[in-house]
Design a protein around this motif. Structure first.
Motif, PDB file in Angstrom:
ATOM      1  N   ASP A 114       0.760  -1.147   0.150  1.00 32.13           N
ATOM      2  CA  ASP A 114       0.054   0.049  -0.089  1.00 32.13           C
ATOM      3  C   ASP A 114       1.141   1.376  -0.004  1.00 32.13           C
ATOM      4  OD1 ASP A 114      -2.442   1.613   0.239  1.00 32.13           O
ATOM      5  OD2 ASP A 114      -1.623   2.083   2.162  1.00 32.13           O
ATOM      6  N   ASN A 138       0.873   3.601  -3.181  1.00 35.75           N
ATOM      7  CA  ASN A 138      -0.074   4.875  -3.121  1.00 35.75           C
ATOM      8  C   ASN A 138       0.689   6.085  -2.309  1.00 35.75           C
ATOM      9  OD1 ASN A 138      -2.440   3.632  -4.122  1.00 35.75           O
ATOM     10  ND2 ASN A 138      -2.417   2.134  -2.255  1.00 35.75           N
ATOM     11  N   ARG A 139       1.861   5.842  -1.836  1.00 34.19           N
ATOM     12  CA  ARG A 139       2.401   6.843  -1.350  1.00 34.19           C
ATOM     13  C   ARG A 139       3.970   7.356  -1.902  1.00 34.19           C
ATOM     14  NH1 ARG A 139       1.402   6.020   5.196  1.00 34.19           N
ATOM     15  NH2 ARG A 139       2.519   8.093   5.128  1.00 34.19           N
TER      16      ARG A 139
END
Length: 151
Positions: free
Chosen positions: A19, A23-24
């Motif tokens: 994640d 996503n970052r």
């Protein structure tokens, strides 16, 4: 194979590492004080993978490429040898430098993170190494690891 690779164990579940990994990216992709700006990500094989890296002294380094693979929860593979023109959907040749692979896999109580860069020539690999591959990619991995382990 003209590859440069880093790997480490991150003390966080694989789902969390994945994640944060995808996503970052703007928070970990570039070693500080550089920063990344995501322009377009089409998370599928054949999709655009475009970002711009910004340096502390006003440097601007566009990175346009294409995903060769997107295996959700496990790995993604990008190349700069081809870029996708989002306006026309046309694949265009680009100045090839590498194929980059980012992978995560459960290991013990954590996650093994592996990032590698495969180059067309030994000279390109040496150029990437001399540009600071190990220090730069490890600094980015440190940032990724800190975000993942922060909970």
């Amino acid at each position: 194979m003209n590859a440069l690779t880093i790997t480490r164990i991150i003390a966080a579940p694989t789902e969390r590492v994945w994640d944060v990994l995808v996503n970052r990216m703007e928070e970990w992709w570039c070693p500080r004080p550089w920063r990344a700006e995501i322009v377009l990500q089409e998370r599928r094989a054949g999709g655009a993978a475009n970002m711009v890296m910004h340096g502390p002294n006003g440097e601007v380094m566009p990175n346009e490429g294409m995903y060769l693979a997107w295996d959700e929860g496990r790995r993604f593979v990008v190349t700069d040898a081809v870029r996708l023109d989002p306006a026309t959907g046309t694949f265009l040749p680009s100045g090839p430098f590498m194929i980059g692979t980012w992978e995560v896999a459960a290991e013990g109580d954590g996650t093994r993170y592996t990032a590698s860069a495969r180059h067309w020539t030994e000279e390109a690999m040496k150029q990437h190494r001399d540009m600071g591959f190990e220090a730069g990619w490890n600094a980015a991995a440190d940032q990724l690891q800190a975000l993942c382990e922060a909970g």
